[in-house]
Design an enzyme around this catalytic site. Structure first.
Site, PDB file in Angstrom:
ATOM      1  N   PHE A 161       0.809  -1.082   0.026  1.00 42.59           N
ATOM      2  CA  PHE A 161      -0.015  -0.165   0.201  1.00 42.59           C
ATOM      3  C   PHE A 161       1.143   1.353  -0.108  1.00 42.59           C
ATOM      4  O   PHE A 161       1.838   1.729   1.116  1.00 42.59           O
ATOM      5  CB  PHE A 161      -0.705   0.025   1.247  1.00 42.59           C
ATOM      6  CG  PHE A 161      -1.839  -1.196   1.612  1.00 42.59           C
ATOM      7  CD1 PHE A 161      -3.276  -0.636   1.290  1.00 42.59           C
ATOM      8  CD2 PHE A 161      -1.371  -2.093   1.967  1.00 42.59           C
ATOM      9  CE1 PHE A 161      -3.883  -1.738   0.943  1.00 42.59           C
ATOM     10  CE2 PHE A 161      -2.739  -2.716   2.303  1.00 42.59           C
ATOM     11  CZ  PHE A 161      -3.547  -2.874   1.859  1.00 42.59           C
ATOM     12  N   ASP A 162       0.002   2.516  -0.831  1.00 42.04           N
ATOM     13  CA  ASP A 162       0.536   3.885  -0.655  1.00 42.04           C
ATOM     14  C   ASP A 162       0.175   4.103   0.860  1.00 42.04           C
ATOM     15  O   ASP A 162      -0.580   3.696   1.273  1.00 42.04           O
ATOM     16  CB  ASP A 162       0.538   4.373  -1.560  1.00 42.04           C
ATOM     17  CG  ASP A 162       1.147   6.254  -1.735  1.00 42.04           C
ATOM     18  OD1 ASP A 162       2.195   5.764  -1.315  1.00 42.04           O
ATOM     19  OD2 ASP A 162       0.737   7.044  -2.302  1.00 42.04           O
ATOM     20  N   GLY A 163       0.907   5.159   1.001  1.00 40.51           N
ATOM     21  CA  GLY A 163       0.356   5.780   2.103  1.00 40.51           C
ATOM     22  C   GLY A 163      -0.539   6.821   2.075  1.00 40.51           C
ATOM     23  O   GLY A 163      -1.920   6.536   2.016  1.00 40.51           O
TER      24      GLY A 163
END
Length: 296
Positions: A161-163
């Site tokens: 996941f990106d943040g």
């Protein structure tokens, strides 16, 4: 008693995200749905090839081994019911225990996400993804031509996941876009002990966290973000506040994410920015979360 999906992680997925319908989709996009239906009917006994999210779905369904329902996958598609027959037959061919499907023959399918209690929607249709996100459901536009997932980890579901704008809100990203990198770093340093608001994919990460102790299958998650020190601290402290762990965290300071993801070998990667998704899709299955100020 009527059936219900209470307590399960419910994934809604389009036909084109699950299977490779790119050749057939060219007929669909031409506007001649009658010809598309006829084509799918001719191919009814020919299983479709796996699509970009196939590995993700297969591994998610493996968490139901032993008879305990933990994950439900529902096909939610703009396809017509006849084409839906091929979807179900293809799923059966690969041993995917998919029992439920909604086929809308071109109509927007996102309105069925709430009755399904879906926590995640994967589709190749950008408008459907944006409508799902607006309705409060985590959603991503899959890149159908992404590289297929690695086969090196058959008993481990791997998701990256990106943040900002994915796991977290885009609060900090707004500062970066408006005022630049120095202001972003100062903003995050000053708020290092203040948890970030949740983004659309926090419930998905929570649900995966709940699957971690399932016999026979493991979950491995990674945070892959353009943040770097000192802005890294707020991201980690936010996860600590949520009492959710990730197995790996990559603070890349703007380096291209694709090669790092190639080494992590996720079954899927979620990011809000099209450029990051395109970089990743060369190496791994990827999808864009069209949320936040940087999504375009």
């Amino acid at each position: 008693m009527p059936a219900n999906l209470h307590g399960q992680l419910v994934i809604a997925i389009s036909s084109r995200a699950l299977f490779d319908f790119e050749a057939e989709n060219q007929v669909f996009e031409s506007g001649d749905d009658t010809a598309y239906m006829a084509l799918q009917q001719r191919l009814l006994d020919q299983p479709a090839a796996p699509g970009v999210a196939f590995s993700l779905v297969r591994k998610l369904l493996a968490f139901n081994a032993g008879g305990t329902p933990r994950v439900e996958v529902v096909v939610l598609s703009r396809n017509d019911p006849i084409s839906g027959l091929r979807v179900f037959r293809s799923a059966a061919h690969y041993g995917l225990a998919i029992e439920r499907g909604v086929f809308t023959r071109g109509a927007a399918p996102w309105r069925y996400l709430k009755p399904l209690s879906a926590q995640l929607f994967l589709s190749a249709n950008d408008a459907d993804v944006r409508q799902a996100l607006a309705a409060g459901v985590a959603a991503a536009r899959v890149m159908p031509l992404s590289r297929q997932a690695s086969a090196h980890h058959p008993d481990e579901l791997r998701i990256a996941f990106d943040g900002d704008a994915v796991l977290f809100s885009d609060e900090a990203e707004q500062v970066f876009q408006r005022d630049g990198l120095a202001a972003f770093r100062e903003h995050e340093s000053q708020r290092a002990h203040q948890p970030l608001p949740a983004g659309p994919f926090k419930p998905v990460l929570q649900a995966l966290h709940g699957l971690q102790h399932t016999p026979g299958m493991r979950v491995r998650t990674a945070l892959v973000t353009a943040r770097s020190a000192p802005a890294h601290e707020r991201a980690i402290r936010t996860l600590m506040d949520w009492q959710i762990e990730v197995d790996e965290a990559m603070f890349l300071g703007g380096l291209p994410k694709g090669e790092f993801l190639r080494e992590f070998e996720p079954d899927f990667f979620f990011d809000d920015q099209a450029g990051h998704v395109e970089s990743a899709a060369v190496h791994v299955p990827a999808g864009q979360v069209a949320a936040g100020v940087a999504a375009g």
